[in-house]
Design a protein around this motif. Structure first.
Motif, PDB file in Angstrom:
ATOM      1  N   VAL A 160      -6.878  -6.053   0.033  1.00  0.00           N
ATOM      2  CA  VAL A 160      -5.443  -6.007   0.328  1.00  0.00           C
ATOM      3  C   VAL A 160      -5.024  -7.234   1.140  1.00  0.00           C
ATOM      4  O   VAL A 160      -3.966  -7.817   0.897  1.00  0.00           O
ATOM      5  CB  VAL A 160      -5.082  -4.695   1.054  1.00  0.00           C
ATOM      6  N   ALA A 161      -5.847  -7.654   2.081  1.00  0.00           N
ATOM      7  CA  ALA A 161      -5.510  -8.822   2.897  1.00  0.00           C
ATOM      8  C   ALA A 161      -5.429 -10.085   2.041  1.00  0.00           C
ATOM      9  O   ALA A 161      -4.487 -10.883   2.179  1.00  0.00           O
ATOM     10  CB  ALA A 161      -6.545  -9.003   4.004  1.00  0.00           C
ATOM     11  N   TYR A 162      -6.393 -10.275   1.149  1.00  0.00           N
ATOM     12  CA  TYR A 162      -6.354 -11.456   0.291  1.00  0.00           C
ATOM     13  C   TYR A 162      -5.237 -11.366  -0.743  1.00  0.00           C
ATOM     14  O   TYR A 162      -4.645 -12.379  -1.115  1.00  0.00           O
ATOM     15  CB  TYR A 162      -7.694 -11.701  -0.389  1.00  0.00           C
ATOM     16  N   ALA A 163      -4.923 -10.158  -1.217  1.00  0.00           N
ATOM     17  CA  ALA A 163      -3.802 -10.006  -2.149  1.00  0.00           C
ATOM     18  C   ALA A 163      -2.494 -10.384  -1.463  1.00  0.00           C
ATOM     19  O   ALA A 163      -1.621 -11.009  -2.068  1.00  0.00           O
ATOM     20  CB  ALA A 163      -3.742  -8.573  -2.672  1.00  0.00           C
ATOM     21  N   ARG A 164      -2.381 -10.022  -0.206  1.00  0.00           N
ATOM     22  CA  ARG A 164      -1.173 -10.403   0.540  1.00  0.00           C
ATOM     23  C   ARG A 164      -1.125 -11.911   0.760  1.00  0.00           C
ATOM     24  O   ARG A 164      -0.075 -12.531   0.639  1.00  0.00           O
ATOM     25  CB  ARG A 164      -1.152  -9.678   1.879  1.00  0.00           C
TER      26      ARG A 164
ATOM     27  N   LEU B 187      -2.459 -14.273  -1.075  1.00  0.00           N
ATOM     28  CA  LEU B 187      -2.232 -14.996  -2.327  1.00  0.00           C
ATOM     29  C   LEU B 187      -0.943 -14.568  -3.032  1.00  0.00           C
ATOM     30  O   LEU B 187      -0.554 -15.190  -4.017  1.00  0.00           O
ATOM     31  CB  LEU B 187      -3.426 -14.796  -3.260  1.00  0.00           C
ATOM     32  N   GLY B 188      -0.315 -13.499  -2.556  1.00  0.00           N
ATOM     33  CA  GLY B 188       0.922 -13.050  -3.155  1.00  0.00           C
ATOM     34  C   GLY B 188       0.749 -12.424  -4.527  1.00  0.00           C
ATOM     35  O   GLY B 188       1.628 -12.519  -5.373  1.00  0.00           O
ATOM     36  N   GLN B 189      -0.399 -11.791  -4.751  1.00  0.00           N
ATOM     37  CA  GLN B 189      -0.670 -11.175  -6.045  1.00  0.00           C
ATOM     38  C   GLN B 189      -0.873  -9.680  -5.868  1.00  0.00           C
ATOM     39  O   GLN B 189      -1.217  -9.197  -4.796  1.00  0.00           O
ATOM     40  CB  GLN B 189      -1.903 -11.800  -6.680  1.00  0.00           C
ATOM     41  N   VAL B 190      -0.711  -8.954  -6.951  1.00  0.00           N
ATOM     42  CA  VAL B 190      -0.792  -7.504  -6.897  1.00  0.00           C
ATOM     43  C   VAL B 190      -2.147  -7.001  -7.411  1.00  0.00           C
ATOM     44  O   VAL B 190      -2.496  -5.841  -7.204  1.00  0.00           O
ATOM     45  CB  VAL B 190       0.366  -6.886  -7.721  1.00  0.00           C
TER      46      VAL B 190
END
Length: 101
Positions: A48-52, A54-57
């Motif tokens: 979740v931290a890396y998705a946030r 990188l701005g990806q879902v």
């Protein structure tokens, strides 16, 4: 990297370390399962931290799949623990290794 992501990764590392310590230090299967769940949740927090960052879902979608797999793993694991307890009246992980056969 944003400070929120850095703090999330630090929290994830601490949760993973606590979970690994619980799995390695204790012989009670329930505590071992809780440690495994902590480690899985630490990995989910990292996704979740890396998705946030990188701005990806996709990372958050992977977390939903991992949560479903973790729930299934807990259900099967607890069923095995209950079956061992009913059979042996003991839930020590070392004693359960004698059930091989």
């Amino acid at each position: 990297m944003q400070p929120i992501v850095t703090y999330s990764l630090a929290l994830s590392a601490m949760l993973f370390a606590i979970g690994a310590l619980a799995v390695l230090a204790r012989r009670n299967p329930l505590v071992m399962f809780m440690g495994i769940e902590l480690m899985l949740n630490a990995a989910n927090l990292t996704f979740v931290a890396y998705a946030r960052e990188l701005g990806q879902v996709e990372g958050q979608a992977a977390v939903l799949i991992f949560l479903a797999v973790a729930a299934a793993e807990v259900a099967v694991g607890l069923a095995i623990i209950v079956a061992v307890y009913r059979h042996r009246r003991d839930v020590d992980a070392d004693a359960a290794s004698g059930m091989k056969g």
